[in-house]
Design an enzyme around this catalytic site. Structure first.
Site: not given
Length: 422
Positions: A260, A275, A347, A350, A389
């Site tokens: 990403r 991130r 988070e 999801s 994560r």
RNA sequence: GGAGGAGUGGCCGAGCGGCCGAAGGCGGCGGUCUUGAAAACCGUUGAUGCGCAAGCGUCCGUGGGUUCGAAUCCUACCUCCUCCGCCA
């Protein structure tokens, strides 16, 4: 993509429901384009019907000199058809382009809200870890233990990359294997290893294109994109196919790296593993009958939670409100893991139900039984889990006062029996 | 990368520019026969758009073109197969 017929008949309701995502929605152009599409279509089809009839007559007539007039007239008709088809093509292109930019309708049960502040917490598991000493951040722990090297990763590639080393690399690999082994137990999910690059049609099918091209890494030649999540290649497995209803639900689990650009996140989470431009994820993807998709989402969420429970990592589940659900989603639950280093929930998964939004774009259908009409399936997916994560969560929750990190019990078999890092 | 060949309905496989949405077979579904099943036989069986409907339109890898008319002719692209080269 929304159902055009439904949209046409319920324009106001659709505008109102889409507006709950935030911002103003005006579907006036959709109405205009839809109307001109239908009028062009009917005009062109009338002419085509005539041409077909007359051409058949010409074909049956042996002596072509008798039908010279008809042939000449049909030449004009064909010319006119060509014009109309071209106009129609343009209108359809505009209409389709517009429809592809409209997000999914939030479910009626999706909580109303203005921002992520309004996401209700629906459950918690475990207690936020109390360490009894000043917790360190995972990036400090990782560097001191010599298992994460951010500086050299920056040299090799750039910012937002990490180099895992020794027990760090091993931990990442252990987690991937543990997650895959857990999800495939009892044949709940079938493991797949898909391509990490996809074409435009696949990106459009799941909703990344046309709106979010800026978030994607793109290769010019050939025209490929690096996947931002396994959702893209795995959901597209059945693009343009009609499935046998008896086989639903179909459940896949896939490990892939994800790429990403994080274009909209300048300055956010610049430190650490949270991130990254490239990260690993184990993803769960389901194709379900419409009437079963709610239950399948609950199960998907439970399967993702199961990993955190096995790792004994405290977390909570939040129900994303209308302002916070993604473009393609109708309903989303986020799992947030407790991070002692930052003293907050973050988070880590999801889980979403896309209903028929992706299946319409990608044309993924099923037949209830032999002979019945194809219907759109419901697609779902969720992280099970984001691996990077999870490493963060383990480092921060399992850290000891001396800076070492205890390896969660379930991972030890995957770590060659290692009980502690450092 | 070079040289050849091929892409038709769930699958296999025919197809002369008009009578082809497409023969035939397999598979599926319904039926006859049978105590039941199999076999045999009969029938049926693609998707999609517009429309209340009747109906009409579109789809033979994809996009262009020729023609009154294209699955059939031309063209570009995509994919697959075979051979050569290169290569983890």
């Amino acid at each position: 993509m929304l159902n055009l017929k439904f949209l046409r008949d319920n324009l106001d309701e659709v505008e109102r429901r889409l507006a709950t995502r935030g911002g103003v929605v005006d579907l006036g152009d959709v109405r205009t384009l839809d109307e001109s599409r239908r009028s062009l279509l009917s005009e062109a089809e009338t002419l085509k019907a005539e041409r077909n009839q007359v051409s058949a007559l010409i074909g049956k007539t042996k002596d072509k000199s008798q039908v010279q007039g008809e042939i000449a007239r049909m030449k004009d008709v064909s010319g006119r058809i060509k014009e109309l088809d071209e106009e129609l093509r343009q209108v359809e292109e505009s209409l389709n382009g517009l429809l592809l930019t409209l997000p999914n309708l939030p479910d009626a049960k999706c909580p109303l809200g203005q921002s992520e502040e309004d996401n209700p917490e629906i459950s918690t598991w475990g207690e936020p870890t109390k360490l009894g000493f000043e917790p360190q951040s995972h990036w400090d722990l990782g560097e001191k233990l010599d298992i994460i090297d951010f500086e050299r990763a920056t040299k090799i590639a750039g910012s937002r990359f990490a180099l895992l080393k020794g027990a760090g690399a091993r931990l990442e690999r252990a987690l991937i294997n543990f997650m895959l082994d857990t999800h495939t137990q009892g044949d709940k999910y079938t493991e797949v290893l898909p391509p990490f690059m996809v074409n435009r049609a696949s990106m459009t099918g799941t909703g990344q294109l046309p709106k979010f091209e800026d978030d994607l890494f793109h290769l010019d030649d050939p025209d490929f994109f690096l996947i931002p999540t396994a959702e893209v290649p795995v959901t597209n497995i059945y693009r343009e196919e009609i499935l046998d209803g008896a086989q639903l639900p179909i459940c896949f689990v896939a490990y892939t790296p994800c790429f990403r650009k994080e274009a909209g996140a300048h300055g956010r989470d610049t430190r650490g593993l949270i991130r990254q431009h490239q990260f690993n994820k184990v993803e769960l993807v389901k194709f379900a009958r419409p009437e079963e998709s709610d239950a399948e989402l609950d199960q998907l969420l439970a399967d993702a939670e199961g990993i955190l429970q096995a790792l004994k990592l405290p977390y909570r589940v939040v129900d994303l409100c209308t302002a916070d659900i993604g473009f393609s989603a109708a309903r989303t639950f986020d799992i947030e893991v407790w991070l002692p280093g930052q003293q907050l929930y973050r988070e880590i998964s999801s889980c979403s139900n896309f209903r028929d939004f992706q299946s319409r774009r990608a044309s993924i259908r099923f037949r209830r039984e032999a002979g019945s009409k194809p219907e759109f399936v419901h697609t779902l997916n969720g992280s099970g889990l984001a691996v990077g994560r999870t490493v963060v969560a383990i480092l921060e929750n399992y850290q000891q006062e001396d800076g070492s990190v205890v390896v969660p019990e379930v991972l030890r078999p995957y770590m060659g029996g290692m009980e502690k890092i450092g």
